[in-house]
Design a protein around this motif. Structure first.
Motif, short mmCIF file in Angstrom:
data_model
loop_
_atom_site.label_atom_id
_atom_site.label_comp_id
_atom_site.label_asym_id
_atom_site.label_seq_id
_atom_site.Cartn_x
_atom_site.Cartn_y
_atom_site.Cartn_z
N ARG A 260 -15.11 -73.00 88.85
CA ARG A 260 -16.92 -72.69 88.54
C ARG A 260 -17.43 -72.06 87.97
N ARG A 262 -19.34 -73.81 84.65
CA ARG A 262 -19.69 -75.77 84.09
C ARG A 262 -19.44 -77.09 83.69
N TYR A 278 -22.66 -73.91 87.17
CA TYR A 278 -22.05 -73.78 89.04
C TYR A 278 -23.07 -72.71 89.30
N PHE A 290 -18.60 -77.81 95.01
CA PHE A 290 -18.86 -76.83 94.07
C PHE A 290 -20.29 -77.72 94.20
N TYR A 292 -23.78 -77.66 90.58
CA TYR A 292 -23.41 -77.42 89.56
C TYR A 292 -24.98 -78.25 89.30
#
Length: 490
Positions: A260, A262, A278, A290, A292
Motif C-alpha cells: 500500500r 505507490r 495508494y 488496491f 492507486y
C-alpha cells in the motif's frame, strides 16, 4: 482371521500418522509452494499466457472527446473562449510488439498501436465537424517568440499569406488518424523534413517504433516489468535533476506482492514517470485489490516540491504539465480532463469546463498478490498554450490561455474469466488451511481409532488367556457299550 485384524489395525494407525505428517508438512511449506504456483503461471516466456498477451494485447477501449470552440471568431483579451464537449468517439486499440530482442535479464522492443473505430456506443461519427486552435500556426508562432524582429516579421508574413485566422474547422477523422491538408505544412514539406498533413494522430496507426524503443526487466521478482532504458538511455534530458528519471512499469506488468505505497509508470507520451499513490482497498467482481491514483500526477512543485524540477522555463500553476521540450518545441500542455485537480486559474480563463472525479480521475486497481492490473482508467487531456507574440500579426493581440483541444480515456476492465481465477487464487490460502487442518484432524481421529482398537484387542486377548488357565476340564466321555472296570454301576 487374527492376522488380518492385526494388519488392519496397523494400517489404520499408520494411515493416521501419515495424514498428520503430510498435513503438518504442507502447512509448513504452503507459502513457498503458493509462491511457486503464482510465479509459474505468470512466467514471462514465449508460449506462456503472460508473454502472449504482452506480444499482442487484448483490445483496449479508447474514447476521444473534443472541445468544440464555439466563439472562435471573437478572440480577444475581454472575451473568454467557450468550449462544448463532443464525444465520445470510441476506438479499440491493440498494442503489439516489434523488433523483440532477448537479453539475459531484459527484453528490448518497440511498440505498435492499431486503432479501430467503433461507432455503436453513441450517435457520434468521424464526420462530425470541430473548430479548434490551429496547432501548426500556433507551434510556429511559439517557436519564434524569442527570435529577432526581422525573423518574426518573415514568419508573420508567411503565416498571414497562408491562413487568415488562428482556428481551423475539420472533421474528427481528419483531426485524428486521417489527417488534413495544411497549407503551412505543405510549404514546409518542400523545403525540410515535415509531414505533409496535419492531424494529432496522423501516421501513428499501426506504425511501429514511434514512441521509441524500450528495455524491460522480465525476471519475476520485485523488479518485474520495470523499464530499464528508453531509446538506450536510463535518463531523459528534458528536465532537471531527478525529473529525468526513467523507471517504473510501462503499465503492462507489475511486481508481485504489492504494498500500500505507490506505483511508478513510465510513458513516452507523458514524457515522464507518473506516480500513482495508494488510495484505498476495493473489491472488483469479488476480487480484493488496491486502488492507486495519480491525483497530483501533473503537479509542477506546488503540491510536491520535488516536482519543481519539471519546470522548463516558466513554471506553470499545478495541474498542467509542459511537454514542449519533448514535442519539438510545440506548446503542448497535458492535464487531466476539464482541468480536473488543476489550479482554478485554468478553468476560470475559459468557459465550458466541468471536472468530475468519477469520470476524469486517473487510477489503477491492482490485485496485490499477483500484481495483476484489474481495472484502469487513464484519462489525459491535450492542451496548447496560446499567448501573444510580438510582431506576429495573427498572435500579437491574443490573450494568454491554455486552450483545451481534446482528451482521451483508456479504460480496461477485469474479465469474468480472469476474475474467477483471481478469486480462486486469493481464496486458495484459506481453502488450503481448511483442507490441511481438516487433514490433520482426520489423521488424529484415525490414529486415535487405531490406537484404541489395538488397546482393546490387547485387553481382550489378555482376558481370554486368563480364562484358559482356570477353565474346568470336563471328564472324557466314554461310550455306554464300553465297560470300565474302574467304575461301579448301580
Amino acid at each position: 482371521m487374527q492376522s488380518r485384524k492385526q494388519c488392519c489395525q496397523i494400517c489404520l494407525l499408520f494411515s493416521g500418522i501419515v495424514l498428520i505428517c503430510i498435513g503438518a508438512s504442507i502447512i509448513i511449506f504452503f507459502e513457498p509452494v503458493y509462491e511457486f504456483v503464482i510465479n509459474y503461471n505468470l512466467k514471462f516466456a514465449p508460449g506462456k499466457p503472460a508473454y502472449d498477451n504482452w506480444l499482442r494485447s487484448p483490445p483496449v477501449q479508447t474514447d476521444y472527446y473534443f472541445f468544440n470552440w464555439t466563439n472562435a471568431g471573437n478572440i480577444n483579451a475581454s472575451v473568454k473562449p467557450e468550449f462544448s464537449e463532443t464525444g465520445p468517439y470510441r476506438f479499440y486499440e491493440i498494442k503489439g510488439k516489434a523488433n523483440v530482442t532477448w537479453n539475459e535479464n531484459f527484453v528490448e522492443y518497440a511498440t505498435t498501436t492499431t486503432a479501430f473505430f467503433d461507432g455503436k456506443p453513441s450517435d457520434r461519427n468521424l464526420s462530425d465537424v470541430i473548430t479548434t486552435i490551429n496547432p501548426v500556426a500556433l507551434s510556429i508562432s511559439y517557436s519564434t517568440r524569442f527570435q529577432n524582429f526581422w525573423a518574426k516579421k518573415l514568419v508573420s508574413f508567411g503565416l498571414s499569406s497562408k491562413i487568415q485566422n488562428i482556428s481551423i474547422t475539420k472533421s474528427v477523422g481528419e483531426l485524428l488518424y486521417d489527417g488534413y491538408d495544411d497549407p503551412i505544412l505543405g510549404l514546409l514539406s518542400k523545403i525540410m523534413s515535415a509531414p505533409k498533413k496535419g492531424g494529432f494522430m496522423f501516421g501513428r496507426n499501426g506504425t511501429a517504433g514511434l514512441d521509441g524503443t524500450y528495455a524491460m526487466y522480465y525476471k519475476n521478482d520485485e523488479k518485474f516489468g520495470t523499464i530499464l532504458r528508453w531509446n538506450g538511455e536510463s535518463h531523459m534530458d528534458y528536465y532537471k535533476g531527478n525529473c529525468n528519471y526513467i523507471g517504473g512499469s510501462a503499465g503492462e506488468f507489475l511486481p508481485l506482492n504489492r504494498r500500500r505505497d505507490r506505483i511508478l509508470l513510465y510513458s513516452s507520451d507523458l514524457c515522464k514517470t507518473l506516480v500513482l499513490n495508494y488510495v484505498e482497498d476495493v473489491t472488483v467482481k469479488g476480487v480484493k485489490g488496491f486502488k492507486y491514483s495519480a491525483e497530483y500526477g501533473f503537479d509542477n512543485g506546488t503540491e510536491y516540491p520535488e516536482n519543481s524540477c519539471f519546470c522548463t522555463g516558466e513554471c506553470m500553476p499545478t495541474g498542467v504539465f509542459n511537454v514542449s521540450s519533448c514535442r519539438l518545441g510545440s506548446p503542448t500542455m497535458l492535464s487531466f480532463p476539464h482541468f480536473f485537480n488543476a489550479d482554478p486559474i485554468y478553468r476560470d480563463s475559459v468557459k465550458g469546463m466541468r471536472p468530475n472525479k468519477t469520470l476524469h480521475e486517473f487510477y489503477m486497481i491492482v490485485e496485490p498478490k499477483a500484481g495483476i492490473i484489474m481495472e484502469v482508467q487513464a484519462p489525459m487531456q491535450v492542451n496548447m498554450l496560446l499567448q501573444p507574440v510580438s510582431n506576429i500579426r495573427l498572435f500579437q493581440k491574443v490573450p494568454k490561455i491554455v486552450m483545451p483541444i481534446f482528451y482521451v480515456v483508456h479504460t480496461a476492465h477485469l474479465s469474468d474469466e480472469i476474475a474467477e481465477g483471481l478469486r480462486f487464487l486469493q481464496n486458495l490460502p484459506d481453502y488450503g488451511v481448511y483442507f490441511l487442518y481438516s487433514e490433520v484432524i482426520l489423521g488424529c481421529i484415525i490414529s486415535a481409532i487405531g490406537v484404541c482398537w489395538i488397546v482393546l484387542r490387547h485387553k481382550s486377548g489378555g482376558w481370554s488367556k486368563k480364562n484358559k488357565t482356570t477353565s474346568i476340564i470336563l471328564p472324557e466321555q466314554v461310550p455306554l457299550n464300553e465297560k470300565n472296570t474302574g467304575i461301579g454301576w448301580r
